[in-house]
Design an enzyme around this catalytic site. Sequence first.
Site, mmCIF file in Angstrom:
data_model
loop_
_atom_site.group_PDB
_atom_site.id
_atom_site.type_symbol
_atom_site.label_atom_id
_atom_site.label_comp_id
_atom_site.label_asym_id
_atom_site.label_seq_id
_atom_site.Cartn_x
_atom_site.Cartn_y
_atom_site.Cartn_z
ATOM 1 N N CYS A 113 46.528 74.241 37.735
ATOM 2 C CA CYS A 113 47.141 73.043 37.853
ATOM 3 C C CYS A 113 46.301 71.881 37.623
ATOM 4 C CB CYS A 113 47.719 72.759 39.309
ATOM 5 S SG CYS A 113 46.940 71.879 40.520
ATOM 6 N N GLU A 114 46.570 71.029 36.745
ATOM 7 C CA GLU A 114 45.710 69.945 36.223
ATOM 8 C C GLU A 114 45.358 68.941 37.325
ATOM 9 O OE1 GLU A 114 47.395 68.535 32.775
ATOM 10 O OE2 GLU A 114 48.622 66.805 34.061
ATOM 11 N N HIS A 115 46.232 68.920 38.419
ATOM 12 C CA HIS A 115 45.986 67.938 39.623
ATOM 13 C C HIS A 115 44.772 68.484 40.644
ATOM 14 C CE1 HIS A 115 50.373 66.999 38.438
ATOM 15 N NE2 HIS A 115 49.552 66.083 37.808
ATOM 16 N N HIS A 116 44.610 69.745 41.087
ATOM 17 C CA HIS A 116 43.906 70.272 41.816
ATOM 18 C C HIS A 116 42.975 71.191 41.435
ATOM 19 C CE1 HIS A 116 47.604 68.718 43.897
ATOM 20 N NE2 HIS A 116 46.758 68.203 44.567
ATOM 21 N N HIS A 168 52.265 77.670 43.713
ATOM 22 C CA HIS A 168 51.106 76.769 43.382
ATOM 23 C C HIS A 168 50.302 76.955 44.650
ATOM 24 C CE1 HIS A 168 52.762 74.622 39.725
ATOM 25 N NE2 HIS A 168 53.787 75.380 40.182
ATOM 26 N N CYS A 224 47.863 74.998 45.267
ATOM 27 C CA CYS A 224 47.876 73.531 45.993
ATOM 28 C C CYS A 224 48.872 73.265 46.855
ATOM 29 C CB CYS A 224 47.784 72.573 44.711
ATOM 30 S SG CYS A 224 48.997 72.444 43.782
ATOM 31 N N GLN A 245 53.262 72.933 35.229
ATOM 32 C CA GLN A 245 54.366 73.753 35.019
ATOM 33 C C GLN A 245 55.313 73.387 33.910
ATOM 34 O OE1 GLN A 245 55.732 76.184 38.507
ATOM 35 N NE2 GLN A 245 57.585 76.757 37.380
HETATM 36 ZN ZN LIG Z 1 48.192 71.054 42.061
#
Ligand SMILES: [Zn+2]
Length: 182
Positions: free
Chosen positions: A71-74, A140, A142, A112
């Site tokens: 995931c590009e956020h975490h 996920h 995260c 996703q």
């Molecule tokens: Zn994430």
Amino acid sequence: MTEEIRSILIQIGEDPARDGLANTPKRVDQALRFLTSGYSMDPDELLNKALFDVAYDEMVIVRDIEMFSLCEHHLLPFFGKCHVGYIPNGRVIGLSKIPRLVDMYARRLQVQERLTMQIAETIESKIHPRGVAVVIEAQHLCMIMRGVEKQHSIAVTSSMLGAFKDNQNTRNEFLNLVRDAK
Ligand SMILES: [Zn+2]
């Protein structure tokens, strides 16, 4: 990236010189490069030699494709299954290339929803089928690991193009065939 990873180890309170961590920066560097190797891959190169003229016009489904992404956020993994269907319009994609197409986009930093769309839109643009359907079911880390305690939640995303969007029977046929897998 080994210097940067060493620096992260220090920032989290570790001693990068201790035995178990001595080669960790190098290993993390290699792992990250592999997990993001999709950036250096090109859909044309991947698919162009595997497109065939075939007079088959029924639904083609490749289901339960294992999918691993970050995931590009975490920068934490999300992983699960991807189901791909399409209805040819004179051209088909070599079946073995469909999981590789999933890998190509999954081995990038992703959300996703975008991953799902990119797979569908690439198939659409390469063979102009009568329709494309992609469903991804994923967990996920995260969400699971960071104390949200939604440990069994699964995110489901879908992208329906052409006949799968316009025709409810077509869409249901696909979803039923994919569901039977379990
Ligand atoms: Zn994430």
